[in-house]
Design a protein around this motif. Sequence first.
Motif, short mmCIF file in Angstrom:
data_model
loop_
_atom_site.label_atom_id
_atom_site.label_comp_id
_atom_site.label_asym_id
_atom_site.label_seq_id
_atom_site.Cartn_x
_atom_site.Cartn_y
_atom_site.Cartn_z
N LEU A 1 -2.37 0.41 10.33
CA LEU A 1 -1.60 1.60 10.02
C LEU A 1 -1.84 2.41 11.41
N TYR B 1 -3.56 11.50 7.95
CA TYR B 1 -2.39 11.82 6.70
C TYR B 1 -2.47 13.03 6.08
N ARG C 1 -1.13 10.30 0.89
CA ARG C 1 -0.25 10.25 2.02
C ARG C 1 -0.54 8.75 2.73
N VAL C 2 -1.82 8.42 2.80
CA VAL C 2 -2.25 7.14 3.15
C VAL C 2 -1.42 5.85 2.46
N GLN D 1 0.92 6.17 0.70
CA GLN D 1 2.60 6.04 0.79
C GLN D 1 2.75 5.48 2.05
N ALA D 2 2.10 5.72 3.15
CA ALA D 2 2.23 5.17 4.41
C ALA D 2 1.96 3.42 4.37
N TYR D 3 1.08 3.33 3.47
CA TYR D 3 0.67 1.74 3.58
C TYR D 3 1.67 1.21 2.94
N GLU E 1 4.77 1.82 2.39
CA GLU E 1 5.92 2.01 3.30
C GLU E 1 6.11 0.78 4.05
N ALA E 2 4.75 0.28 4.93
CA ALA E 2 4.60 -0.56 5.69
C ALA E 2 4.78 -2.01 5.02
N CYS F 1 2.19 6.08 -6.47
CA CYS F 1 2.81 5.22 -5.55
C CYS F 1 3.73 4.11 -6.39
#
Length: 285
Positions: free
Chosen positions: A131, A155, A160-161, A163-165, A167-168, A206
């Motif tokens: 990420l 993040y 938030r980490v 969520q970013a993961y 999303e990827a 999540c």
Amino acid sequence: MTSQPIVRRDGHTHTHFCYHGSGDHAELYVNRAAELGFGTYSLTEHPPLPEELTSRIPNGQALIDELAMPMERLDDYLRMAEELKTKYSDRIKLLVGLEVDYIPGMEAWTKELLDRCGSRLEDGVLSVHFLPGRGGWRCVDYTADDFKEGLVDYYGSVERVYQAYYEAVEQSIEADLGPYKPKRLGHLTLIHKYKDAVTPADPDCCNDAILRILDKAQAKGMELDVNLAGLFQPLCKEVYPPEWILREAVKRGIPLVYGSDSHSPAHVGRGYDVFERLMAKVQAD
Ligand SMILES: [Zn+2]
Ligand SMILES: [Zn+2]
């Protein structure tokens, strides 16, 4: 009452072409799998990574060197796997494969890699390990300190980490990686690897993203890697993914494939008993 014998299958394993593994030859892993009664076994080594990524990993050459084989080794790996497949054909069915990274924004590079070797691949796992983070790209499963410093601080929170993961991961399902795109999502909840080292995340943070991922995986005919490695990680102690997600996957008819994610012969087949118990539970509902 007769029941169909179930072929034991390990769908996610590494070899001596993995520089963060034990270094033991793939043949030792395969022997172990045959001894344990596995009928099908996928060799899913990490392929090379793009320079665009490795040149922007801030935590040192040592990490970069052990992430993946260089491009000039890929053919050697595939040939080694093909030779083992032939040699062991009367003992165990080997599938030649890769654990391909989904790296957001580097789809074209990844597609080109798969176009080049895809016709030789019989199985594959698609995973998110990287990420954007502090100072460039961060590996989500390197060390707990690196996770905190490079991702959580960057993040602003564990949620938030996560969520970013996810999303990827969601993007990985939709990405056009060509006809040889792997069809099994690797260790869906890898981002939980250091969960016990950080402030506990809201357990439901999540859920929506995960359910959306499962819907999309179902629509694309993808499978899930039920990866037992997480259970043996001291700061995780949880299967990737945990039971509730497996239950949701079963509801959607998504095929579930055991993966030891072995990085040493001793880890082949690890937790298979847990996998069987879990499957019996989530399929009974
Ligand atoms: Zn992985
Ligand atoms: Zn792996």
